[in-house]
Design an enzyme around this catalytic site. Sequence first.
Site, PDB file in Angstrom:
ATOM      1  N   LEU A 118      27.845  96.752  22.626  1.00  0.00           N
ATOM      2  CA  LEU A 118      27.198  97.500  23.703  1.00  0.00           C
ATOM      3  C   LEU A 118      27.978  98.773  24.002  1.00  0.00           C
ATOM      4  O   LEU A 118      29.163  98.724  24.323  1.00  0.00           O
ATOM      5  CB  LEU A 118      27.099  96.634  24.950  1.00  0.00           C
ATOM      6  CG  LEU A 118      26.275  95.354  24.802  1.00  0.00           C
ATOM      7  CD1 LEU A 118      26.359  94.515  26.070  1.00  0.00           C
ATOM      8  CD2 LEU A 118      24.826  95.671  24.474  1.00  0.00           C
ATOM      9  N   GLY A 132      33.123  96.863  25.404  1.00  0.00           N
ATOM     10  CA  GLY A 132      34.384  97.586  25.251  1.00  0.00           C
ATOM     11  C   GLY A 132      35.255  97.458  26.478  1.00  0.00           C
ATOM     12  O   GLY A 132      34.859  97.874  27.575  1.00  0.00           O
ATOM     13  N   ASP A 162      39.143 104.696  30.658  1.00  0.00           N
ATOM     14  CA  ASP A 162      39.743 105.905  30.073  1.00  0.00           C
ATOM     15  C   ASP A 162      39.397 107.204  30.787  1.00  0.00           C
ATOM     16  O   ASP A 162      39.768 108.279  30.325  1.00  0.00           O
ATOM     17  CB  ASP A 162      39.323 106.030  28.607  1.00  0.00           C
ATOM     18  CG  ASP A 162      37.830 106.235  28.440  1.00  0.00           C
ATOM     19  OD1 ASP A 162      37.081 106.000  29.414  1.00  0.00           O
ATOM     20  OD2 ASP A 162      37.408 106.631  27.348  1.00  0.00           O
ATOM     21  N   LYS A 163      38.663 107.131  31.912  1.00  0.00           N
ATOM     22  CA  LYS A 163      38.351 108.349  32.670  1.00  0.00           C
ATOM     23  C   LYS A 163      37.680 109.416  31.790  1.00  0.00           C
ATOM     24  O   LYS A 163      37.939 110.610  31.931  1.00  0.00           O
ATOM     25  CB  LYS A 163      39.629 108.931  33.281  1.00  0.00           C
ATOM     26  CG  LYS A 163      40.273 108.051  34.338  1.00  0.00           C
ATOM     27  CD  LYS A 163      39.553 108.151  35.660  1.00  0.00           C
ATOM     28  CE  LYS A 163      40.297 107.415  36.746  1.00  0.00           C
ATOM     29  NZ  LYS A 163      39.672 107.573  38.062  1.00  0.00           N
ATOM     30  N   ARG A 177      38.124 110.232  28.719  1.00  0.00           N
ATOM     31  CA  ARG A 177      38.982 110.981  27.793  1.00  0.00           C
ATOM     32  C   ARG A 177      38.599 110.751  26.333  1.00  0.00           C
ATOM     33  O   ARG A 177      38.776 111.634  25.505  1.00  0.00           O
ATOM     34  CB  ARG A 177      40.453 110.584  27.993  1.00  0.00           C
ATOM     35  CG  ARG A 177      41.027 110.959  29.330  1.00  0.00           C
ATOM     36  CD  ARG A 177      42.544 110.794  29.317  1.00  0.00           C
ATOM     37  NE  ARG A 177      42.943 109.475  28.869  1.00  0.00           N
ATOM     38  CZ  ARG A 177      43.074 108.417  29.664  1.00  0.00           C
ATOM     39  NH1 ARG A 177      42.807 108.534  30.968  1.00  0.00           N
ATOM     40  NH2 ARG A 177      43.474 107.247  29.190  1.00  0.00           N
ATOM     41  N   CYS A 226      33.918 103.607  21.404  1.00  0.00           N
ATOM     42  CA  CYS A 226      33.353 102.283  21.132  1.00  0.00           C
ATOM     43  C   CYS A 226      32.266 102.364  20.068  1.00  0.00           C
ATOM     44  O   CYS A 226      32.189 101.509  19.175  1.00  0.00           O
ATOM     45  CB  CYS A 226      32.799 101.672  22.423  1.00  0.00           C
ATOM     46  SG  CYS A 226      34.061 101.268  23.657  1.00  0.00           S
ATOM     47  N   VAL A 248      27.287 104.681  32.393  1.00  0.00           N
ATOM     48  CA  VAL A 248      28.264 103.701  31.928  1.00  0.00           C
ATOM     49  C   VAL A 248      28.889 102.976  33.117  1.00  0.00           C
ATOM     50  O   VAL A 248      29.269 103.593  34.104  1.00  0.00           O
ATOM     51  CB  VAL A 248      29.349 104.374  31.080  1.00  0.00           C
ATOM     52  CG1 VAL A 248      30.299 103.335  30.508  1.00  0.00           C
ATOM     53  CG2 VAL A 248      28.696 105.174  29.975  1.00  0.00           C
ATOM     54  N   LEU A 249      29.031 101.647  32.974  1.00  0.00           N
ATOM     55  CA  LEU A 249      29.566 100.821  34.042  1.00  0.00           C
ATOM     56  C   LEU A 249      30.891 100.198  33.616  1.00  0.00           C
ATOM     57  O   LEU A 249      31.289 100.270  32.458  1.00  0.00           O
ATOM     58  CB  LEU A 249      28.560  99.711  34.389  1.00  0.00           C
ATOM     59  CG  LEU A 249      27.166 100.173  34.814  1.00  0.00           C
ATOM     60  CD1 LEU A 249      26.249  98.972  34.947  1.00  0.00           C
ATOM     61  CD2 LEU A 249      27.217 100.960  36.103  1.00  0.00           C
TER      62      LEU A 249
END
Length: 399
Positions: free
Chosen positions: A263, A283, A287-288, A290, A295, A322-323
């Site tokens: 996913l 995943g 990573d903010k 970056r 993934c 993205v969550l």
Amino acid sequence: MEAEERPSKLQKTEHEVTTADVATIMAAPGPSSAGETGIDDTKPDAKTENCTQSAIDTTALSVQTEKPLSKNQLKKLEKQRKWDAGREKRKEYRKEKLQAKRERSRAIKAQLHANGETLTPGVHIEGILPDKNKLRQEARARAVNVPLTFIIDCDFDELMSDKEHKSLSSQITRCYSDNAKARYRASLVIASFHGQLKERFDTTLSKHYENWKGVRLIQEDFATAAEAAQARMQEIRRPNMEGMFAEKSGSDTVKEEAEVVYLTSDSPDTLTELKPYSTYIIGGIVDKNRHKGICYQRAMEKGMKTAKLPIGDYMQMASRFVLTTNHVMEIMLKWLELGDWGKSFSMVMPKRKGGRLRSEAGTPASTEDGKDEDEIDEEEVDDVDDDAKAVDGPSDDAK
């Protein structure tokens, strides 16, 4: 002067001059007289002087190259020191709080017994909230382990900071807790469980994962974990085909339709349903934004199918799609129970993301994509730990 009276020539040797050596050389007294060595001690040897000066220059240079800690780093160290120093105090506070609660409960029970009254089953002793312990017991009694596997890929150790490792460890704990309390439970695997992440679980979190049930923590990567999960589910003799899998319980091709899906919001394909005997990989990275598309790239390198949750088909978002890891897993657990993506999103989606159902918003959903820069809400690690300890995890898959 005859040859036998001349001093023998000194051999050159490798020697690393340290600061202490320099001080010794500078402080050492010279020979008592020139006649003892045949050398005039009023003038230092040129080679010795150059060597001494070189050692001093090298020592000074090494001191200058050591960078002092910044103010921000010093603040972080001081904050961590205070947090570690207050651990026992927090533990004692929770113990006193629990003891006071028990004393209140005993007093209320004694009062009710004196008045000839009885407690209503399933009601909290203070008559305000439902008894959480009883609700958990009822939830565990009706929970079902379905033939499905979720894998959290944690092979991003070197790409995250200490704060991001802290957030990820909290997300993994929530994943376990949510799955353990779910109406329909899946098998949970934590892949690439090593490095700084495991070190944090072993030290700060006191290895509480050792008490988890129905979860596998392995050092192998997500591809190896997925292969093992598929083989394990194929061996289940009496699968619980309930919930959204009930309509497929009599299908002869259900095992052939099983799939392994990574996913990721970067995938061009959208997930429409969860299939029994399948493995879904999430995943485990904070990573903010970056490392965009990392993934998706990892899945492509393994030749693995990818998909994204159908958020844009059901929700209008005020931020990225993205969550966090635990939210993705909780949404899929809700779908297993409700069979409705829209309801699942609305129940789980954090309010800070400003998500609304398309039917309620009245406007087309946004198609914004990209990495999520939100982390799990910063809470006390002890609270997350207590949340996991309060739940008895699912047992191993029935076979």
